[in-house]
Design a protein around this motif. Sequence first.
Motif, mmCIF file in Angstrom:
data_model
loop_
_atom_site.group_PDB
_atom_site.id
_atom_site.type_symbol
_atom_site.label_atom_id
_atom_site.label_comp_id
_atom_site.label_asym_id
_atom_site.label_seq_id
_atom_site.Cartn_x
_atom_site.Cartn_y
_atom_site.Cartn_z
ATOM 1 N N ILE A 1 0.822 -1.205 0.000
ATOM 2 C CA ILE A 1 0.000 0.000 0.000
ATOM 3 C C ILE A 1 0.862 1.263 0.000
ATOM 4 C CG2 ILE A 1 -1.748 1.292 1.272
ATOM 5 C CD1 ILE A 1 -2.770 -1.238 -0.078
ATOM 6 N N LEU A 2 1.937 1.266 0.789
ATOM 7 C CA LEU A 2 2.795 2.459 0.823
ATOM 8 C C LEU A 2 3.433 2.722 -0.540
ATOM 9 C CD1 LEU A 2 4.629 2.288 4.287
ATOM 10 C CD2 LEU A 2 2.857 3.885 3.536
ATOM 11 N N ARG B 1 10.114 4.554 6.440
ATOM 12 C CA ARG B 1 11.276 5.402 6.154
ATOM 13 C C ARG B 1 11.574 5.461 4.659
ATOM 14 N NH1 ARG B 1 15.570 2.523 9.902
ATOM 15 N NH2 ARG B 1 14.532 0.787 8.843
ATOM 16 N N GLU B 2 11.464 4.312 3.995
ATOM 17 C CA GLU B 2 11.694 4.290 2.548
ATOM 18 C C GLU B 2 10.630 5.098 1.816
ATOM 19 O OE1 GLU B 2 13.793 -0.141 2.443
ATOM 20 O OE2 GLU B 2 11.654 0.099 2.004
ATOM 21 N N PHE B 3 9.392 5.016 2.307
ATOM 22 C CA PHE B 3 8.321 5.808 1.694
ATOM 23 C C PHE B 3 8.610 7.301 1.801
ATOM 24 C CE2 PHE B 3 4.420 8.228 2.580
ATOM 25 C CZ PHE B 3 3.818 8.141 1.339
ATOM 26 N N LEU B 4 9.062 7.743 2.975
ATOM 27 C CA LEU B 4 9.383 9.164 3.139
ATOM 28 C C LEU B 4 10.529 9.578 2.236
ATOM 29 C CD1 LEU B 4 9.076 9.676 7.012
ATOM 30 C CD2 LEU B 4 7.546 10.538 5.223
ATOM 31 N N LEU B 5 11.556 8.750 2.155
ATOM 32 C CA LEU B 5 12.699 9.066 1.299
ATOM 33 C C LEU B 5 12.264 9.241 -0.149
ATOM 34 C CD1 LEU B 5 15.771 9.290 0.782
ATOM 35 C CD2 LEU B 5 15.813 6.801 0.544
ATOM 36 N N VAL C 1 18.999 6.801 -6.522
ATOM 37 C CA VAL C 1 19.786 6.525 -5.314
ATOM 38 C C VAL C 1 19.097 5.471 -4.460
ATOM 39 C CG1 VAL C 1 20.612 7.530 -3.151
ATOM 40 C CG2 VAL C 1 20.903 8.785 -5.288
ATOM 41 N N PHE C 2 17.776 5.549 -4.370
ATOM 42 C CA PHE C 2 17.023 4.555 -3.592
ATOM 43 C C PHE C 2 17.224 3.153 -4.169
ATOM 44 C CE2 PHE C 2 13.135 2.013 -3.236
ATOM 45 C CZ PHE C 2 13.023 1.914 -1.864
ATOM 46 N N ARG C 3 17.140 3.029 -5.504
ATOM 47 C CA ARG C 3 17.306 1.707 -6.115
ATOM 48 C C ARG C 3 18.710 1.166 -5.886
ATOM 49 N NH1 ARG C 3 15.101 -1.943 -5.760
ATOM 50 N NH2 ARG C 3 13.238 -0.767 -6.330
ATOM 51 N N GLN C 4 19.727 2.018 -6.000
ATOM 52 C CA GLN C 4 21.088 1.563 -5.751
ATOM 53 C C GLN C 4 21.258 1.120 -4.301
ATOM 54 O OE1 GLN C 4 23.384 1.251 -8.268
ATOM 55 N NE2 GLN C 4 21.583 1.799 -9.484
ATOM 56 N N TRP C 5 20.656 1.843 -3.385
ATOM 57 C CA TRP C 5 20.744 1.494 -1.969
ATOM 58 C C TRP C 5 20.041 0.171 -1.695
ATOM 59 C CZ3 TRP C 5 16.482 2.256 1.696
ATOM 60 C CH2 TRP C 5 16.842 1.910 3.005
ATOM 61 N N LYS C 6 18.842 -0.004 -2.282
ATOM 62 C CA LYS C 6 18.101 -1.252 -2.087
ATOM 63 C C LYS C 6 18.840 -2.441 -2.693
ATOM 64 C CE LYS C 6 14.257 -1.994 -0.945
ATOM 65 N NZ LYS C 6 13.665 -2.545 0.293
#
Length: 469
Positions: free
Chosen positions: A87-88, A172-176, A234-239
Motif C-alpha cells: 500500500i505504501l 522510512r523508505e516511503f518518506l525518502l 539513489v534509492f534503487r542503488q541502496w536497495k
Amino acid sequence: MDRMEFYYNIICHIDDICTILICAYCCAVWTRPFLDQRKKAWMAGGAYAAVMLVLNYLPWYINNMLAYIIGSLIVFIVMSLIDKKYILQKLFVAITFFCLRWQAFRIVIYVNNEIERLVYQFLTPKNSIHWFFHYFFLTIFGYDIFAFFLLYGAVKCILWSYGQKCEPIDGREFLLLSIPSLLGVVSYGVIRYYSYVYERDVGKSVYNLYGSHNLIMLSFTVLSFVVILATTYVFRQWKTKQEENRQREIFSAQMADLQSHISETEQLYQDMRNLRHDMGNHLMTLNQLYDQGKYDAARQYTDKLNEKMAKACHDVNSGNPVTDVILSGRKKEMEERGIAFSCDFHYPMARAVDSFDISIILNNALSNAIEAIEREKDCLSEMPHISLLSDCRKNMYMIEVSNSYRGDLETDPISGLPFTSKTGEGHGFGLASIRHAARKYLGDIEIRKEICEGEECCVLRVMLQIPET
C-alpha cells in the motif's frame, strides 16, 4: 456565438479530452510495474480518465489543484482495491504521478509562452483565420503532443531509475521516495496561489510575464523532476546493495551451517573408524568375561558397546553422509519441539548432483517448515507433523516437504513466493536460495496449500532435472 467562436470551443473541448486521455494513458504506463496484471493498470488509468472527465464537465468550478488531487487519490484507491499488497508503494506511485503530471504540463506552458511571444510578431491582428490556425496547431501539436512526449518520457525515466520493481517499502523508505514529490505538490500549490493573487490584483494573467519569469519557472520545474529522478535512482542503488549484503549474509550462514555438518560427518566417521579399530579388543574382552562366567559383567559391557555404536551411527540413512547429518539434526530438533517427522528421502546416488545444493534445499525447506509450525502451534489441535519424501523418475528428481498449516497462503505474483511474516525480510531468502539451487538444474519450486490425509498442509515441491551419470 459566431462561427469562429464555435470552432474555438470545439478545439478547446478536444484539447481538454486529449489532455485527460494522455494523462490516463501515462498513468496506466506508470502504474503497470506496480500491479500484478496489465489489465489492472488499465483499470487505474481508466478510473483516472473517468473521474477527470466528470470533474471537467461539472456545472460548477473546481480548482485545478483540487481536481488533480482527486484524480491522483482515485488512482491510489483503485490500485489499493484491486491489488491490496504494498500500500505504501502505491501511495508513492499516486503522489509521484501528480508531481510528474504538473511538471510536464507546466514545462509545455512555459515553452508555449515563449513560442507565442515570437509568433505574435508575424501574425496580422485582424486576420482571424491566421489566428485560428495558430491556436489549432499550438493547442494540438504544441501542447497536447508535446505534453504527451514529456509526460511519457518522464514516466519512463522514473521507472528506469526506480527499477520497475513491485516490492514492499517501509515508512522510512516511503518518506525518502515521496519527499521530493510532496515538495513538488506543495510547489504547485504555491505557484497556483500566487498566480491567482497576481491575476486578482493586477488583472492580467501571470503567463503574460515573459522572459525571466518563464525561464525561472521552467528551470525550477526541470530541477524538481531531476530531484525526483535522482532520489529514485539513489534509492534503487541502496536497495540493491542492501539486498546483495543480505544475500551474502545468508550465504555465509549457509556455509557456516554446512561446515558444521561436515565437521559432524568427519567426527562420525572418525568415531566409526575408532570403533572398528577397537572391535578386536572388545571381542577379546567379551570372550574373557564369558570364559570366566562373568555373564552380568559381559551384559553390561555389551550394553555400553551398543550405546557407543548407536551414538556413532545416525538413525537416518539417506544414502549420503552430509544429508544424513542434516536430516538427523533436524529430526532431533523436531523431537525437542514436539513435531512428528516422517522421512522417506533418498539421495540420488547415480545422478550428477552436488550434495551442497541438496543440503541447501533440505536445510532451508525443513527450517521454514519448523518455523511455520511454531508460528501456528496454538492453532493446531493435533500433533503437528512434517513430512519429507523424494522421488526420481527418468531425469526428473523431486523433493517434497509438507507441514501442518491452517493459515492463508498468500504468494507474491511477481516472484511466486509466499509473503513472509517477518518485517523487513522481503520475500524470504530461504525460499529464494532453494529456487536458486533448483534453477541450477533447470528446475523450479512450487508452493501451495493442500489437504493431506484430511489435514490442511503447506506443500513445497522442488523439481530438478538430473541426468544419469
